[in-house]
Design an enzyme around this catalytic site. Structure first.
Site, PDB file in Angstrom:
ATOM      1  N   SER A 171      59.529   8.653  41.346  1.00 11.24           N
ATOM      2  CA  SER A 171      58.581   8.451  40.264  1.00 11.24           C
ATOM      3  C   SER A 171      57.702   7.241  40.548  1.00 11.24           C
ATOM      4  CB  SER A 171      59.336   8.333  38.940  1.00 11.24           C
ATOM      5  OG  SER A 171      58.492   8.627  37.864  1.00 11.24           O
ATOM      6  N   LYS A 223      46.020   6.389  16.707  1.00 11.22           N
ATOM      7  CA  LYS A 223      46.624   5.081  16.951  1.00 11.22           C
ATOM      8  C   LYS A 223      48.134   5.211  17.079  1.00 11.22           C
ATOM      9  CE  LYS A 223      46.921   0.651  17.346  1.00 11.22           C
ATOM     10  NZ  LYS A 223      46.498   0.007  18.598  1.00 11.22           N
TER      11      LYS A 223
END
Length: 330
Positions: A171, A223
């Protein structure tokens, strides 16, 4: 009278406890202030050739006879005397600078690595090489993105960069490794995991059960997506999934840009592979340990291990383990 005596003892104990509490708090404040005043850290540079030569001499002292060992010592001194007589000349071409990166979830080692790279770039030329030994299973996107960008500084100066993976570069760890010109890996090293994972717990039902309200005010439609304490909706989950997909696309683009020989759709499934299979998928270029690579390199190059030792503030030492629940590789 007995009541006053007991009360006096209790008060004395309370004052003693408060005194020690204030004393400990004062010591913590002093340590924090001193850690802020001190320098961030210092640079350590070790000659790897010398270390190998010392190992060789120790082994020869055990396996050789006295006469043979004396001859070995004589040859060793002659080589170093010859090197010493070359002072004032141009530095030898083809030096190898070695860095180590052992990553955690937050890629905190990038703070030291950026200093190490800045230091080596003050002396390295396009005739030199940098070997970075990576050991990481990944972590935050922004942390490993910065780490990969730091390694990119080496490539941008036309200095050959080799990444070595002895155990794991998955990763975010592979995001770093794929920047290199050449990737070597041990046969059973874990490679790949080009995927993105986001997860977090939700305590909404627990709070509701105990009649605890959670208030949150935000501006901007997106948000907040998923929430730790508020009620999550299908729309929140959809948006969060979209963010994860967008991050995955950026990850794929980054790997494809730096390793154009890989079939990105084939390897960007979130799977990991051991070194031998990773070689077949062109995730790495060679099956080899970093020890073997260094052993061969030092026969023809001067090799230097660079390490920036950073002084951690007291609070960072106490609370060094921090994990974000979302937006990280794994």
């Amino acid at each position: 009278m007995e009541f006053l005596t007991d009360y006096g003892i209790f008060l004395a104990k309370l004052l003693t406890f408060v005194f020690f509490l204030l004393l400990i708090a004062g010591i913590v404040v002093i340590f924090i202030s001193r850690s802020k005043q001190d320098d961030d850290g210092h640079l350590e540079v070790k000659n790897i050739n010398r270390r190998f030569e010392n190992m060789n001499l120790v082994m020869q002292s055990h396996v050789q006879g006295k006469k043979e060992f004396k001859q070995s010592i004589k040859e060793f001194k002659a080589r170093h005397k010859k090197k010493g007589g070359q002072s004032g000349k141009e530095p030898p071409a083809g030096r190898l600078f070695v860095l180590d990166f052992k990553g955690d979830i937050k890629a905190t080692e990038v703070a030291s690595m950026r200093e190490e790279i800045t230091a080596l770039l003050t002396v390295a030329t396009d005739k030199d090489e940098v070997l970075v030994r990576i050991e990481s299973a990944g972590g935050t996107v922004h942390g490993y993105g910065l780490a990969a960008s730091q390694l990119r500084r080496i490539r941008d100066r036309n200095i050959h960069l080799t990444a070595a993976v002895d155990k794991v570069a998955a990763s975010g760890g592979y995001m770093m490794a794929c920047v290199a010109d050449h990737i070597i890996a041990a046969p059973f090293a874990i490679i790949g995991s080009v995927g993105v994972l986001g997860q977090l717990p939700n305590f909404y039902r627990l709070l509701k059960k105990h009649n605890i309200d959670f208030e949150q005010v935000s501006a901007g439609e997106y948000k907040r997506t998923l929430s730790l304490f508020g009620e999550n909706t299908d729309e929140d989950r959809k948006r969060f999934k979209q963010e994860i997909e967008e991050t995955h696309e950026l990850f794929k683009e980054f790997v494809a840009e730096n390793r154009n020989q890989v079939d990105i759709d084939k390897i960007a499934t979130g799977q990991h592979w051991y070194g031998k299979r990773a070689l077949e998928l062109k995730l790495v270029d060679e099956l080899r340990t970093s020890d073997d690579y260094l052993g061969q390199a030092t026969s023809s190059m001067d090799a230097y291990e660079i390490r920036y030792v950073r002084k951690k503030p007291l609070l960072e030492k106490l609370f060094s383990v921090g994990i974000r629940f979302t937006d990280y590789f794994s």
